[in-house]
Motif scaffolding. Structure first.
Motif, PDB file in Angstrom:
ATOM      1  N   GLU A 166       0.842  -1.198   0.000  1.00  9.17           N
ATOM      2  CA  GLU A 166       0.000   0.000   0.000  1.00  9.17           C
ATOM      3  C   GLU A 166       0.877   1.247   0.000  1.00  9.17           C
ATOM      4  O   GLU A 166       1.823   1.369   0.779  1.00  9.17           O
ATOM      5  N   ASP A 167       0.557   2.185  -0.909  1.00 14.36           N
ATOM      6  CA  ASP A 167       1.324   3.428  -0.997  1.00 14.36           C
ATOM      7  C   ASP A 167       1.115   4.265   0.266  1.00 14.36           C
ATOM      8  O   ASP A 167       0.016   4.314   0.830  1.00 14.36           O
ATOM      9  N   TYR A 168       2.187   4.938   0.682  1.00 14.16           N
ATOM     10  CA  TYR A 168       2.086   5.814   1.852  1.00 14.16           C
ATOM     11  C   TYR A 168       3.022   7.004   1.688  1.00 14.16           C
ATOM     12  O   TYR A 168       3.980   6.986   0.900  1.00 14.16           O
ATOM     13  N   VAL A 169       2.723   8.060   2.444  1.00 12.24           N
ATOM     14  CA  VAL A 169       3.610   9.217   2.579  1.00 12.24           C
ATOM     15  C   VAL A 169       3.822   9.423   4.071  1.00 12.24           C
ATOM     16  O   VAL A 169       2.861   9.631   4.813  1.00 12.24           O
ATOM     17  N   LEU A 170       5.075   9.354   4.500  1.00 10.48           N
ATOM     18  CA  LEU A 170       5.411   9.516   5.907  1.00 10.48           C
ATOM     19  C   LEU A 170       6.053  10.886   6.099  1.00 10.48           C
ATOM     20  O   LEU A 170       7.061  11.204   5.476  1.00 10.48           O
ATOM     21  N   THR A 177       8.752  11.134   3.214  1.00  6.60           N
ATOM     22  CA  THR A 177       9.254   9.901   2.626  1.00  6.60           C
ATOM     23  C   THR A 177       8.084   9.159   2.002  1.00  6.60           C
ATOM     24  O   THR A 177       7.054   8.956   2.658  1.00  6.60           O
ATOM     25  N   ARG A 178       8.246   8.761   0.755  1.00  4.82           N
ATOM     26  CA  ARG A 178       7.204   8.004   0.056  1.00  4.82           C
ATOM     27  C   ARG A 178       7.653   6.563  -0.135  1.00  4.82           C
ATOM     28  O   ARG A 178       8.832   6.292  -0.363  1.00  4.82           O
ATOM     29  N   GLY A 179       6.689   5.643  -0.050  1.00  5.70           N
ATOM     30  CA  GLY A 179       7.039   4.247  -0.219  1.00  5.70           C
ATOM     31  C   GLY A 179       5.822   3.357  -0.243  1.00  5.70           C
ATOM     32  O   GLY A 179       4.686   3.833  -0.348  1.00  5.70           O
ATOM     33  N   LYS A 180       6.060   2.038  -0.162  1.00  2.78           N
ATOM     34  CA  LYS A 180       4.998   1.036  -0.115  1.00  2.78           C
ATOM     35  C   LYS A 180       5.222   0.140   1.093  1.00  2.78           C
ATOM     36  O   LYS A 180       6.363  -0.170   1.444  1.00  2.78           O
ATOM     37  N   THR A 181       4.140  -0.290   1.720  1.00  2.00           N
ATOM     38  CA  THR A 181       4.263  -1.278   2.786  1.00  2.00           C
ATOM     39  C   THR A 181       4.743  -2.599   2.182  1.00  2.00           C
ATOM     40  O   THR A 181       4.499  -2.879   0.994  1.00  2.00           O
ATOM     41  N   ASP A 182       5.416  -3.408   3.006  1.00  2.00           N
ATOM     42  CA  ASP A 182       5.891  -4.694   2.489  1.00  2.00           C
ATOM     43  C   ASP A 182       4.770  -5.737   2.546  1.00  2.00           C
ATOM     44  O   ASP A 182       3.610  -5.414   2.832  1.00  2.00           O
ATOM     45  N   ALA A 183       5.111  -6.974   2.281  1.00  2.00           N
ATOM     46  CA  ALA A 183       4.099  -8.028   2.199  1.00  2.00           C
ATOM     47  C   ALA A 183       3.381  -8.263   3.522  1.00  2.00           C
ATOM     48  O   ALA A 183       2.260  -8.784   3.545  1.00  2.00           O
ATOM     49  N   GLN A 184       4.007  -7.870   4.634  1.00  2.00           N
ATOM     50  CA  GLN A 184       3.389  -8.040   5.950  1.00  2.00           C
ATOM     51  C   GLN A 184       2.805  -6.731   6.488  1.00  2.00           C
ATOM     52  O   GLN A 184       2.424  -6.659   7.652  1.00  2.00           O
ATOM     53  N   GLY A 185       2.725  -5.728   5.617  1.00  2.00           N
ATOM     54  CA  GLY A 185       2.136  -4.446   6.031  1.00  2.00           C
ATOM     55  C   GLY A 185       3.065  -3.554   6.813  1.00  2.00           C
ATOM     56  O   GLY A 185       2.620  -2.567   7.414  1.00  2.00           O
ATOM     57  N   LEU A 200       1.167   9.923   8.983  1.00  2.00           N
ATOM     58  CA  LEU A 200       1.181   8.901   7.941  1.00  2.00           C
ATOM     59  C   LEU A 200      -0.057   9.092   7.080  1.00  2.00           C
ATOM     60  O   LEU A 200      -1.179   9.063   7.579  1.00  2.00           O
ATOM     61  N   THR A 201       0.163   9.293   5.778  1.00  2.00           N
ATOM     62  CA  THR A 201      -0.934   9.518   4.835  1.00  2.00           C
ATOM     63  C   THR A 201      -1.086   8.304   3.931  1.00  2.00           C
ATOM     64  O   THR A 201      -0.109   7.830   3.341  1.00  2.00           O
ATOM     65  N   LEU A 202      -2.330   7.805   3.823  1.00  2.00           N
ATOM     66  CA  LEU A 202      -2.625   6.608   3.039  1.00  2.00           C
ATOM     67  C   LEU A 202      -3.766   6.900   2.071  1.00  2.00           C
ATOM     68  O   LEU A 202      -4.474   7.917   2.198  1.00  2.00           O
ATOM     69  N   GLN A 203      -3.950   6.004   1.120  1.00  2.00           N
ATOM     70  CA  GLN A 203      -5.050   6.073   0.150  1.00  2.00           C
ATOM     71  C   GLN A 203      -5.092   7.436  -0.551  1.00  2.00           C
ATOM     72  O   GLN A 203      -6.149   8.037  -0.712  1.00  2.00           O
ATOM     73  N   GLY A 204      -3.920   7.891  -0.962  1.00  2.00           N
ATOM     74  CA  GLY A 204      -3.872   9.136  -1.724  1.00  2.00           C
ATOM     75  C   GLY A 204      -4.346  10.357  -0.961  1.00  2.00           C
ATOM     76  O   GLY A 204      -4.791  11.330  -1.572  1.00  2.00           O
ATOM     77  N   GLY A 205      -4.260  10.330   0.347  1.00  2.00           N
ATOM     78  CA  GLY A 205      -4.658  11.475   1.161  1.00  2.00           C
ATOM     79  C   GLY A 205      -5.991  11.300   1.854  1.00  2.00           C
ATOM     80  O   GLY A 205      -6.390  12.150   2.663  1.00  2.00           O
TER      81      GLY A 205
END
Length: 278
Positions: A166-170, A177-185, A200-205
């Motif tokens: 899942e895309d995130y902005v920290l 910092t932008r990135g993706k969660t790994d397979a275990q979240g 922590l921003t998720l789902q495009g804001g």
């Protein structure tokens, strides 16, 4: 130098810069120090005068929660949201230098980790030591300041299942910092050791989660048990007491984890909480 070369135009004697009779006076005036007597101050006197006039905040970068031990060495009383990591950074140390000091042995035995201290704990802050490096005179030397970032770890779950890829902005203290969660979240990032808060921003804001860094109390404290229960979806309040709401949350958690349902923060329950939520 002959006399003719030392004179300027018109035959007037030209003062030489940096003569021993004048330089100390000019130096003392600019530094706000008393003028040396006799027109000359030796190096030891000037060093001592400068040291005496250095403001206290520049001598040691420490907060107001500082007292002295019996031998005059500083003891820092931990405040809300502080950890050994942030305290060391605030005082210009690597965390290992402070945490592994012999004077902090009792604290290490009590808290186990430098990242989770409790308000009111006391931690020893050593004096800084000068490090000398050899180098040739007349040459340019480059020194690199080492940095030891802290590690930020957060696992995202939805109904007990990892929120994977899942895309995130920290945002930590304004650093994005932008990135993706790994397979275990999991989100794993390096952050400044003195960082205190973020978002922590998720789902495009569409989803924003506030983050308080350093506020997680040790598992040995009731407040630490309550915080972990609440973060895992078992609301326990934040009273710091083993009250009815905390006991109810403990029973729910114990049942969900297949533990003996006692409603008490026993050793097995604390161990499971620490395993799931460190």
């Amino acid at each position: 130098m002959d006399r003719d070369r030392a004179r300027g135009r018109g035959g007037q004697a030209r003062p030489r810069r940096g003569l021993r009779g004048d330089a100390p006076r000019r130096y003392a005036d600019r530094a706000g120090l008393p003028r040396p007597q006799g027109g000359c101050a030796n190096r030891g006197d000037r060093s001592r005068q400068l040291q005496d006039h250095v403001p206290a905040p520049r001598q040691r970068r420490m907060g107001t929660n500082v007292s002295e031990s019996g031998d005059g060495m500083p003891i820092h009383t931990v405040g809300k949201g502080e950890s050994a990591t942030s305290i060391a950074a605030d005082n210009g140390f690597f965390v290992d230098t402070v945490w592994n000091h012999a004077r902090n042995t009792a604290l290490r035995e009590k808290r186990k980790t430098p990242h989770q201290l409790f308000e009111g704990d006391e931690i020893f802050i050593p004096d800084k030591e000068l490090k000398q490096e050899d180098g040739a005179t007349g040459s340019r030397h480059r020194f690199k300041v080492k940095g030891v970032p802290a590690k930020f770890r957060l696992q995202l779950l939805a109904l007990g299942e990892p929120r994977a890829n899942e895309d995130y902005v920290l945002n930590i203290d304004g650093q994005l910092t932008r990135g993706k969660t790994d397979a275990q979240g999991w989100i794993k990032q390096s952050i400044p050791p003195g960082a205190r808060s973020g978002t922590l921003t998720l789902q495009g804001g569409k989803e924003q989660i506030p983050i308080q860094i350093g506020d997680l109390d040790p598992i040995e404290e009731v407040s630490g048990v309550q915080q972990r229960l609440t973060n895992l979806g078992f609301p326990a309040g934040n009273s710091g007491e083993l009250d009815d709401s905390t006991k109810a949350a403990l029973r729910q958690f114990q049942e969900a984890q297949g533990l003996q349902t006692t409603g008490e923060a026993d050793a097995a329950t604390r161990a499971k909480l620490k395993q799931i939520h460190d």
